[in-house]
Design an enzyme around this catalytic site. Sequence first.
Site, PDB file in Angstrom:
ATOM      1  N   GLU A  65      80.736  50.138  78.545  1.00 32.22           N
ATOM      2  CA  GLU A  65      81.923  50.252  79.405  1.00 32.22           C
ATOM      3  C   GLU A  65      81.833  51.468  80.318  1.00 32.22           C
ATOM      4  O   GLU A  65      81.564  52.594  79.871  1.00 32.22           O
ATOM      5  CB  GLU A  65      83.200  50.346  78.536  1.00 32.22           C
ATOM      6  CG  GLU A  65      84.453  50.526  79.400  1.00 32.22           C
ATOM      7  CD  GLU A  65      85.767  50.264  78.690  1.00 32.22           C
ATOM      8  OE1 GLU A  65      85.759  49.872  77.506  1.00 32.22           O
ATOM      9  OE2 GLU A  65      86.821  50.449  79.332  1.00 32.22           O
ATOM     10  N   LYS A  99      84.435  43.904  66.638  1.00 38.63           N
ATOM     11  CA  LYS A  99      83.856  44.921  67.530  1.00 38.63           C
ATOM     12  C   LYS A  99      84.398  46.273  67.116  1.00 38.63           C
ATOM     13  O   LYS A  99      85.565  46.377  66.724  1.00 38.63           O
ATOM     14  CB  LYS A  99      84.218  44.639  68.991  1.00 38.63           C
ATOM     15  CG  LYS A  99      83.742  45.739  69.944  1.00 38.63           C
ATOM     16  CD  LYS A  99      83.804  45.326  71.397  1.00 38.63           C
ATOM     17  CE  LYS A  99      85.147  45.510  72.058  1.00 38.63           C
ATOM     18  NZ  LYS A  99      85.671  46.887  72.042  1.00 38.63           N
TER      19      LYS A  99
HETATM   20  O1  KIV Z   1      89.939  46.172  74.190  1.00 36.28           O
HETATM   21  C1  KIV Z   1      89.295  45.599  75.083  1.00 36.28           C
HETATM   22  O2  KIV Z   1      89.805  44.755  75.822  1.00 36.28           O
HETATM   23  C2  KIV Z   1      87.899  45.974  75.237  1.00 36.28           C
HETATM   24  C3  KIV Z   1      87.201  45.497  76.469  1.00 36.28           C
HETATM   25  C4  KIV Z   1      87.673  46.279  77.622  1.00 36.28           C
HETATM   26  C5  KIV Z   1      85.716  45.535  76.324  1.00 36.28           C
HETATM   27  O3  KIV Z   1      87.358  46.652  74.427  1.00 36.28           O
END
Ligand code: KIV
Length: 274
Positions: A187, A118
């Site tokens: 988010e 991600k």
């Molecule tokens: O780092 C994380 O835990 C995240 C979530 C809040 C989506 O990016």
Amino acid sequence: MSAQQEQRRLTAPDIRARKGGEPIVSLTSYHAHTARLVDQYCDVILVGDSLGMVMHGLETTVPVTLDMMILQGHAVMRGSKHALIVVDMPFGSYEASREQAFASAARVMKETGCGAIKLEGGTRMAETIRFLVERGVPVMGHVGLTPQSINTIGSFRAQGREEKDWGPIEADARAVADAGAFSVVIEAVAEPLARRITGQVAVPTIGIGASPACDGQILVLEDMLGLSPRVPKFVRRYGDLGPGIEAAIKGYAADVRKRAFPGPEHVYGMRGKS
Ligand code: KIV
């Protein structure tokens, strides 16, 4: 169906195919032992860079390194067998160029065995996302509040609170989806905006402080368990483990101080022998 088939780990295309279908259940985990529990109920486990704040007590996610993500990503892979494991790319490991992003993502995937990465950012990261996906790296996008940008945005406040600010956030989500991301985290944005984006993009949206209309939801595990000292206002708590853990530690410390701590005789059946 054989036991082996039943245990098949979910993949990025499996999650992509859930658009508009059964809601995607997702939580964070950074350790093998919590991954084992989360894996039984979740489709996606995110090894989030929030580990910097949750595990290491950092003020922001900015100091988190690729080595930290790889170490915990590997632990979560060892503790799970069903969920798709997504590992966050930390600040500074992907923004400089498409090539830097590919080198970092390839390291994460080779060294952890995770199924996807991600990264944060919308329109500005679209070209990089396309480059990664074309080269075999499944990417989950992340738009709205992007905590790695804390030093330019100034606070962790919700984004798109006024309708006039919605355009760029919608454009970000569309850019990420059009670039080939298999899903996108939204988010801390206004509920109607997250709902609208979910209707507009062809890939599943995963909300955190966004909207129940998203195709899935994610929370930071320690926040929903009541273990984090500070949690965003939108977090619903499903447990209050802090006081239970404290009571257990207090009981242990009291036993040790009273010399009431059980010795090995209780374990080996040597009671009464000197
Ligand atoms: O780092 C994380 O835990 C995240 C979530 C809040 C989506 O990016």
